[in-house]
Design a protein around this motif. Sequence first.
Motif, mmCIF file in Angstrom:
data_model
loop_
_atom_site.group_PDB
_atom_site.id
_atom_site.type_symbol
_atom_site.label_atom_id
_atom_site.label_comp_id
_atom_site.label_asym_id
_atom_site.label_seq_id
_atom_site.Cartn_x
_atom_site.Cartn_y
_atom_site.Cartn_z
ATOM 1 N N GLY A 6 -121.884 55.082 -27.217
ATOM 2 C CA GLY A 6 -122.676 54.188 -26.378
ATOM 3 C C GLY A 6 -122.081 52.796 -26.302
ATOM 4 N N ALA A 7 -122.893 51.797 -26.639
ATOM 5 C CA ALA A 7 -122.515 50.387 -26.465
ATOM 6 C C ALA A 7 -121.255 50.046 -27.264
ATOM 7 C CB ALA A 7 -123.663 49.486 -26.898
ATOM 8 N N ALA A 8 -120.322 49.379 -26.589
ATOM 9 C CA ALA A 8 -119.063 49.016 -27.250
ATOM 10 C C ALA A 8 -119.264 47.962 -28.325
ATOM 11 C CB ALA A 8 -118.072 48.520 -26.203
ATOM 12 N N GLN A 9 -120.341 47.171 -28.210
ATOM 13 C CA GLN A 9 -120.590 46.118 -29.197
ATOM 14 C C GLN A 9 -120.936 46.685 -30.572
ATOM 15 O OE1 GLN A 9 -121.934 46.412 -26.189
ATOM 16 N NE2 GLN A 9 -122.408 44.451 -25.221
ATOM 17 N N PHE A 10 -121.266 47.943 -30.620
ATOM 18 C CA PHE A 10 -121.628 48.556 -31.905
ATOM 19 C C PHE A 10 -120.475 48.472 -32.893
ATOM 20 C CE2 PHE A 10 -121.362 52.298 -34.648
ATOM 21 C CZ PHE A 10 -122.552 52.214 -35.337
ATOM 22 N N GLY A 11 -119.271 48.794 -32.452
ATOM 23 C CA GLY A 11 -118.111 48.793 -33.352
ATOM 24 C C GLY A 11 -117.795 47.414 -33.892
ATOM 25 N N SER A 12 -117.767 46.421 -33.012
ATOM 26 C CA SER A 12 -117.447 45.064 -33.463
ATOM 27 C C SER A 12 -118.507 44.532 -34.412
ATOM 28 C CB SER A 12 -117.289 44.141 -32.261
ATOM 29 O OG SER A 12 -118.478 44.131 -31.475
ATOM 30 N N SER A 13 -119.785 44.807 -34.107
ATOM 31 C CA SER A 13 -120.874 44.349 -34.978
ATOM 32 C C SER A 13 -120.799 45.032 -36.340
ATOM 33 C CB SER A 13 -122.229 44.636 -34.328
ATOM 34 O OG SER A 13 -122.347 43.985 -33.086
ATOM 35 N N PHE A 14 -120.542 46.320 -36.332
ATOM 36 C CA PHE A 14 -120.497 47.072 -37.582
ATOM 37 C C PHE A 14 -119.364 46.594 -38.482
ATOM 38 C CE2 PHE A 14 -118.479 50.593 -39.882
ATOM 39 C CZ PHE A 14 -119.496 50.905 -40.770
ATOM 40 N N PHE A 15 -118.151 46.518 -37.951
ATOM 41 C CA PHE A 15 -117.000 46.128 -38.771
ATOM 42 C C PHE A 15 -117.081 44.671 -39.219
ATOM 43 C CE2 PHE A 15 -114.941 49.718 -36.386
ATOM 44 C CZ PHE A 15 -114.794 50.543 -37.489
ATOM 45 N N MET A 16 -117.629 43.808 -38.375
ATOM 46 C CA MET A 16 -117.719 42.392 -38.731
ATOM 47 C C MET A 16 -118.725 42.174 -39.864
ATOM 48 S SD MET A 16 -118.934 39.156 -36.380
ATOM 49 C CE MET A 16 -120.566 39.878 -36.160
ATOM 50 N N ILE A 17 -119.933 42.729 -39.707
ATOM 51 C CA ILE A 17 -120.996 42.454 -40.672
ATOM 52 C C ILE A 17 -120.740 43.173 -41.992
ATOM 53 C CG2 ILE A 17 -123.457 42.752 -41.131
ATOM 54 C CD1 ILE A 17 -123.951 42.371 -38.147
ATOM 55 N N THR A 18 -120.483 44.474 -41.937
ATOM 56 C CA THR A 18 -120.262 45.220 -43.183
ATOM 57 C C THR A 18 -118.952 44.819 -43.849
ATOM 58 O OG1 THR A 18 -119.226 47.058 -41.983
ATOM 59 C CG2 THR A 18 -121.608 47.163 -42.343
ATOM 60 N N PRO A 61 -126.983 52.218 -23.784
ATOM 61 C CA PRO A 61 -127.783 52.628 -24.948
ATOM 62 C C PRO A 61 -127.061 52.385 -26.260
ATOM 63 C CG PRO A 61 -127.875 54.305 -23.228
ATOM 64 C CD PRO A 61 -126.845 53.301 -22.791
ATOM 65 N N TRP A 62 -127.816 51.896 -27.234
ATOM 66 C CA TRP A 62 -127.263 51.644 -28.564
ATOM 67 C C TRP A 62 -127.256 52.955 -29.363
ATOM 68 C CZ3 TRP A 62 -125.075 47.068 -29.685
ATOM 69 C CH2 TRP A 62 -124.669 46.846 -31.008
ATOM 70 N N PRO A 63 -126.199 53.212 -30.132
ATOM 71 C CA PRO A 63 -126.138 54.471 -30.890
ATOM 72 C C PRO A 63 -127.289 54.604 -31.888
ATOM 73 C CG PRO A 63 -123.995 53.393 -30.837
ATOM 74 C CD PRO A 63 -124.982 52.414 -30.280
ATOM 75 N N ARG A 118 -127.355 43.502 -29.266
ATOM 76 C CA ARG A 118 -128.053 44.786 -29.150
ATOM 77 C C ARG A 118 -129.165 44.730 -28.107
ATOM 78 N NH1 ARG A 118 -130.183 48.733 -34.022
ATOM 79 N NH2 ARG A 118 -131.331 50.182 -32.688
ATOM 80 N N MET A 119 -129.893 43.626 -28.066
ATOM 81 C CA MET A 119 -131.008 43.530 -27.121
ATOM 82 C C MET A 119 -130.552 43.212 -25.695
ATOM 83 S SD MET A 119 -134.048 41.673 -29.343
ATOM 84 C CE MET A 119 -133.035 40.249 -29.790
ATOM 85 N N SER A 120 -129.349 42.652 -25.549
ATOM 86 C CA SER A 120 -128.887 42.258 -24.220
ATOM 87 C C SER A 120 -128.038 43.326 -23.539
ATOM 88 C CB SER A 120 -128.082 40.956 -24.312
ATOM 89 O OG SER A 120 -126.927 41.137 -25.121
ATOM 90 N N VAL A 142 -114.618 55.230 -33.550
ATOM 91 C CA VAL A 142 -115.231 53.899 -33.455
ATOM 92 C C VAL A 142 -114.157 52.836 -33.640
ATOM 93 C CG1 VAL A 142 -116.960 52.347 -34.412
ATOM 94 C CG2 VAL A 142 -117.407 54.798 -34.312
ATOM 95 N N ARG A 143 -114.139 51.871 -32.747
ATOM 96 C CA ARG A 143 -113.210 50.746 -32.811
ATOM 97 C C ARG A 143 -113.998 49.461 -32.561
ATOM 98 N NH1 ARG A 143 -110.969 54.602 -34.246
ATOM 99 N NH2 ARG A 143 -108.866 55.362 -33.753
ATOM 100 N N PRO A 144 -113.431 48.289 -32.910
ATOM 101 C CA PRO A 144 -114.142 47.041 -32.615
ATOM 102 C C PRO A 144 -114.377 46.818 -31.132
ATOM 103 C CG PRO A 144 -112.435 46.679 -34.259
ATOM 104 C CD PRO A 144 -112.237 48.071 -33.745
ATOM 105 N N TRP A 145 -113.612 47.470 -30.273
ATOM 106 C CA TRP A 145 -113.736 47.274 -28.834
ATOM 107 C C TRP A 145 -114.288 48.508 -28.106
ATOM 108 C CZ3 TRP A 145 -109.276 47.267 -31.721
ATOM 109 C CH2 TRP A 145 -108.506 48.430 -31.663
ATOM 110 N N SER A 146 -114.571 49.585 -28.826
ATOM 111 C CA SER A 146 -115.081 50.782 -28.163
ATOM 112 C C SER A 146 -115.925 51.597 -29.130
ATOM 113 C CB SER A 146 -113.924 51.640 -27.631
ATOM 114 O OG SER A 146 -113.129 52.129 -28.709
ATOM 115 N N ASN A 147 -116.681 52.535 -28.545
ATOM 116 C CA ASN A 147 -117.591 53.345 -29.336
ATOM 117 C C ASN A 147 -117.916 54.608 -28.546
ATOM 118 O OD1 ASN A 147 -119.738 54.309 -30.960
ATOM 119 N ND2 ASN A 147 -121.179 53.112 -29.735
ATOM 120 N N PRO A 148 -117.654 55.789 -29.075
ATOM 121 C CA PRO A 148 -117.893 57.027 -28.313
ATOM 122 C C PRO A 148 -119.359 57.363 -28.117
ATOM 123 C CG PRO A 148 -117.197 57.545 -30.544
ATOM 124 C CD PRO A 148 -117.061 56.056 -30.397
#
Length: 240
Positions: free
Chosen positions: A160-172, A71-73, A65-67, A152-158
Amino acid sequence: MAEQAVTDTTRTSPEATGLRSIAADFSSDRQAFRNVTWGKAMMWIFLLSDTFVFSCFLISYMTARMSTTVPWPNASEVFALTIGGVTLPLILIAIMTFVLISSSGTMAMAVNFAYRRDRRKTAILMLVTALLGASFVGMQAFEWSKLIHEGVRPWSNPWGAAQFGSSFFMITGFHGTHVSFGVLFLLIVARKVWRGDYEDGRRGFFTSRKGNYEAVEIMGLYWHFVDLVWVFIFAFFYLW
C-alpha cells in the motif's frame, strides 16, 4: 505596634500569581536542586531533547498516515509470522516488547543493589539487562531483514502506502540505535562495577567519586527512557 508592622508588611508585599508563582515555587525549593550532580542533570537534559525528537518522528508518522490517499498496510498482516503452519499476528513484536519491558525491571533492580554496595548482583543484573537489550536488537534485525526480503523499501511498499517503509525504518531504526548504544554503555558500566572502580575511586570514563554508584542510576534513567519510548512506538505503529 509589632502586629501592625507585620500586617503592613503583608499588605505591601504583593503575592506572585500565575506563571510567576510557579517560577517562585521552583526557585525557592533549594533542596530539590542543590544536590543534583552534573551527570544526572545532563542526562535529564539529553532525555528531554530526545523526547522532542521522538515526538517529531511520531507526529510526522501520524501526519503521513492520515494524509495519504493510498490504504495503509495492516500491521497484523505485515508483522505476522507463520510458525508450524499457523499464522500468528504481531507475535514477534509482542516478544520484543516483553523482552524490553523485562529489561527495565532488571535495570531497576541493578540500581537498587548498586546503592546497597552489592557489586556482584549489580553487575550481574546489568549484564542481564544488556543481554535482553541485545536480544531485542537481534529480533529487530530479523524483522528488518524479513520486510526487506518481502520488498519493503524506504521509498516503496508492496502492501500500500509508500510512506510506510520510510516511517518504519526511520522510527524503529532510530530507537534501535538507542538500544544498541545502551547495551554498549551497560557493558562498560557493568565491567567497572565488577572491577570495583566505584569502590576504589579509580579514574576513567563513567567513573564518579569513590563509593558513589551514580553512574548506574544515570544508566538506568537512559534505559527506562528507551523502554518508555518503545511503548509509544508499539502503540502508535503496531496497534493503530
